[in-house]
Design a protein around this motif. Structure first.
Motif: not given
Length: 400
Positions: A347-356
């Motif tokens: 969820d953190r990566d999705h919210a921050a726009g980071n690679p999953d």
């Protein structure tokens, strides 16, 4: 209401966990000697002589003597909930109980999708439903009576005529605590969970017992823990919920404490003698414990699955099932430890726009889409008795 200020170093006294482990290697006499002078002051300040006692723990001790609606509501306040944020506000009007989300208790970096926040509310709802029958009521719970965009999460209407269906689970409410300590290698008989696994519509249990899969999942938990601790903002937010001194526990009555970390008695006492830990030391201990204790001694993992982890009703229903699983574990003498690092990073990566980097591997281990794995925990036969978590009083959270 507790207010959390993000700081890298807490103002109250605490421990350096790494040093605590070293101190545990000293003799009992050596550690006892540290209890004098400044060490004794630190021990008193950090609650070495008052663990599990006093107002922040009163509800655990008083619940069995309560009755009526008060007993039902108090059962909800004693529910399991991630990070012990206690995310609820409760309004009572006669035999009607309204459960609301408290947005100030969200963790937007560690719980970017809100799944843990609303699951915690679901745990409270289900604890109240479970407590109602033995207290003489029939409980009807309606989720999001004002729509899922509202913070009004549930309305529970009580009527006379309870039954004994959940009597064993209700009796376990004041004895249910998260056990973060080591578990033995004895296998777990999961058949005792079967009946409760089907009691909540919209959520199901997935058990991971195969050794090879457990080992892969364990490595993924460690990697996710390392990712959280390497993310300064996420790590700092989590650290604001750690209550390291007795004064902090008395003030906030929530969050995680030394007593809940699963340390042995001597190590725990030694930890309370030591000066304040840094966030980085705490993170290093967490990674080490995840690798060498939590994943190394997990007999099985449980995953709460739903149709869509982003849907609010599914999050609450997942929490309702989690409450039943944790109480069932308590009745069976088993330890249960919530472990959500993987989904927190997703969820953190999705919210921050980071690679999953976690969803595909999470899905492969679950054998189903990552979007269905809501919450997870480890389970086993505990080597140690868990400590009590602090709880806000009914006066702090209930109106009406």
């Amino acid at each position: 209401m507790a207010t959390n200020t993000v700081t890298d170093e807490p103002p109250e006294l605490a421990m350096t966990r790494r040093d605590a482990l070293k101190l545990a290697g000293l003799g009992i006499g050596s550690v006892a000697g540290l209890g004098l002078g400044v060490g004794g002051l630190r021990a008193a300040t950090n609650g070495a002589f008052s663990a599990g006692a006093g107002d922040p723990y009163g509800l655990w001790h008083d619940w069995t003597s309560m009755s009526g609606v008060e007993r039902v509501v108090a059962g909800g306040v004693l529910a399991c909930n991630p990070h012990n944020t206690q995310p609820w506000r409760i309004a009572v009007d006669g035999d009607t109980i309204d459960v609301h989300s408290d947005p100030s208790r969200r963790m937007p970096l560690n719980d970017a999708g809100g799944r843990e926040h609303f699951a915690g509310l679901g745990c409270a709802v289900e604890n109240m439903v479970i407590a109602a029958g033995p207290a003489g009521f029939t409980a009807k719970a309606t989720l999001f009576p004002d729509g899922t965009a509202s913070d009004h999460v549930a309305r529970i209407v009580l009527s006379d005529g309870g039954d004994g269906q959940d009597r064993d689970l209700a009796a376990a409410i004041p004895h249910r605590h998260t056990n973060r300590g080591p578990y033995t290698s004895a296998p777990v008989d999961l058949s005792g969970f079967t009946e409760q696994s089907s009691r909540v519509n919209g959520a199901s249990m997935l058990w991971i017992t195969d050794k090879a899969v457990r080992e892969q999942l364990g490595r993924l938990y460690v990697e996710a823990t390392e990712a959280i601790t390497a993310d300064t903002a996420q790590s700092t937010e989590a650290f604001t919920w750690f209550r390291s001194s007795r004064s902090s526990i008395d003030k906030h009555r929530d969050g995680l404490t030394l007593d809940g970390q699963g340390l042995g008695g001597l190590t725990l006492f030694a930890a309370k003698l030591l000066p304040a830990q840094s966030r980085k030391d705490g993170d290093a201990y967490w990674v080490k414990a995840t690798r060498e204790v939590h994943t190394a001694t997990a007999t099985a993992y449980g995953v709460i699955t739903v149709d869509d982890v982003a849907e609010r009703t599914a999050q609450v229903n997942g929490g309702r099932l989690l409450a039943r699983m944790h109480l069932t574990a308590t009745t069976l003498g088993l330890g249960l430890h919530h472990m959500n690092q993987i989904t927190e990073r997703i969820d953190r990566d999705h919210a921050a726009g980071n690679p999953d980097v976690f969803s595909a591997r999470w899905a492969a281990l679950l054998g189903r889409p990552a979007s269905t794995g809501l919450l997870s925990f480890r389970i086993g036969h505990p080597e140690r008795t868990p400590g009590l978590s602090p709880r806000r009083s009914l006066d702090d959270v209930v109106t009406g």
